[in-house]
Design a protein around this motif. Structure first.
Motif, mmCIF file in Angstrom:
data_model
loop_
_atom_site.group_PDB
_atom_site.id
_atom_site.type_symbol
_atom_site.label_atom_id
_atom_site.label_comp_id
_atom_site.label_asym_id
_atom_site.label_seq_id
_atom_site.Cartn_x
_atom_site.Cartn_y
_atom_site.Cartn_z
ATOM 1 N N UNK A 37 0.829 -1.210 0.000
ATOM 2 C CA UNK A 37 0.000 0.000 0.000
ATOM 3 C C UNK A 37 0.865 1.263 0.000
ATOM 4 N N UNK A 38 2.019 1.217 0.681
ATOM 5 C CA UNK A 38 2.928 2.367 0.688
ATOM 6 C C UNK A 38 3.510 2.590 -0.704
ATOM 7 N N UNK A 39 3.885 1.497 -1.375
ATOM 8 C CA UNK A 39 4.431 1.638 -2.729
ATOM 9 C C UNK A 39 3.368 2.159 -3.689
ATOM 10 N N UNK A 40 2.127 1.694 -3.492
ATOM 11 C CA UNK A 40 1.046 2.184 -4.353
ATOM 12 C C UNK A 40 0.781 3.661 -4.107
ATOM 13 N N UNK A 41 0.838 4.098 -2.855
ATOM 14 C CA UNK A 41 0.658 5.518 -2.555
ATOM 15 C C UNK A 41 1.765 6.362 -3.176
ATOM 16 N N UNK A 42 3.000 5.855 -3.115
ATOM 17 C CA UNK A 42 4.115 6.584 -3.733
ATOM 18 C C UNK A 42 3.912 6.714 -5.237
ATOM 19 N N UNK A 43 3.412 5.648 -5.866
ATOM 20 C CA UNK A 43 3.156 5.692 -7.302
ATOM 21 C C UNK A 43 2.087 6.720 -7.642
ATOM 22 N N UNK A 44 1.003 6.711 -6.841
ATOM 23 C CA UNK A 44 -0.066 7.688 -7.069
ATOM 24 C C UNK A 44 0.439 9.110 -6.864
#
Length: 203
Positions: free
Chosen positions: A31-38
């Motif tokens: 979820x942290x990596x997805x937030x960084x991508x967003x």
């Protein structure tokens, strides 16, 4: 700068770099990596909106310039003389510097005519002013100046950029809601696993 403020600034920079996914962090979840991508997508989109906003402003200015030119081609500019004095005219609204008074002028056919136009307060009787006439010889509003068209274009471009940034920020905040819920569930599950062992170690 005090050491505490410097330390606080360093922590803030470190937090932002971690949020952007810069650097290695073994505790970073999916979820942290997805937030960084967003977040990166939102930042790139925000930067792309700068030239888009500039193009929008130029398009608005060019459209207004073309409209003003058509107005100037259809209207006739003449010199008029004020028949009234606006020297002692009191504004109804504070800061209002314009007022309407009667003027005399000669139309395109050479006929003497009278009408009303807007002038600056304080204008004396007998002063020369410029008025714009339509095909019938009546006084109409003056066409927009090129500086006004440029100002409208700059305003449109600025609001395009700011509005898009606000929209991107709102979409990013909305996208974080399910990610935050997923993180809370993961932390809760980990705590239920670790808490019993941690409590036994305290005894």
């Amino acid at each position: 700068m005090s050491a505490a403020k410097q330390r606080s600034g360093e922590l803030w920079v470190l937090m932002q770099t971690r949020r952007l996914g810069i650097g290695r962090n073994s505790m970073r979840r999916r979820s942290d990596r997805l937030e960084s991508t967003l977040l990166w997508c939102a930042l790139i989109a925000a930067l792309l909106m700068l030239p888009i906003g500039a193009a929008t402003g130029n398009a608005v200015r060019n459209t207004l310039d073309a409209s003003s030119q058509r107005q100037r081609a259809a209207l006739h500019e003449v010199r008029a003389q004020t028949l009234e004095s606006a020297e002692h005219d009191v504004p109804s609204v504070p800061g209002d510097v314009l007022t309407v008074i009667k003027v005399g002028y000669v139309d395109a056919q050479g006929a003497q005519r009278q009408g009303y136009t807007t002038v600056v307060r304080g204008t004396k009787a007998g002063a020369d002013v410029t008025v714009w006439l339509d095909r019938s010889g009546a006084i109409v509003a003056a066409p927009r100046s090129t500086s006004d068209d440029a100002a409208y274009g700059a305003t449109a471009g600025t609001f395009t950029v700011l509005g898009s940034w606000l929209l991107l920020w709102g979409l990013f905040r909305l996208a974080r809601i399910p990610l935050d819920r997923r993180r809370l569930r993961a932390w809760d599950a980990e705590w239920r696993t670790i808490a019993p062992r941690w409590l036994r170690g305290q005894k």
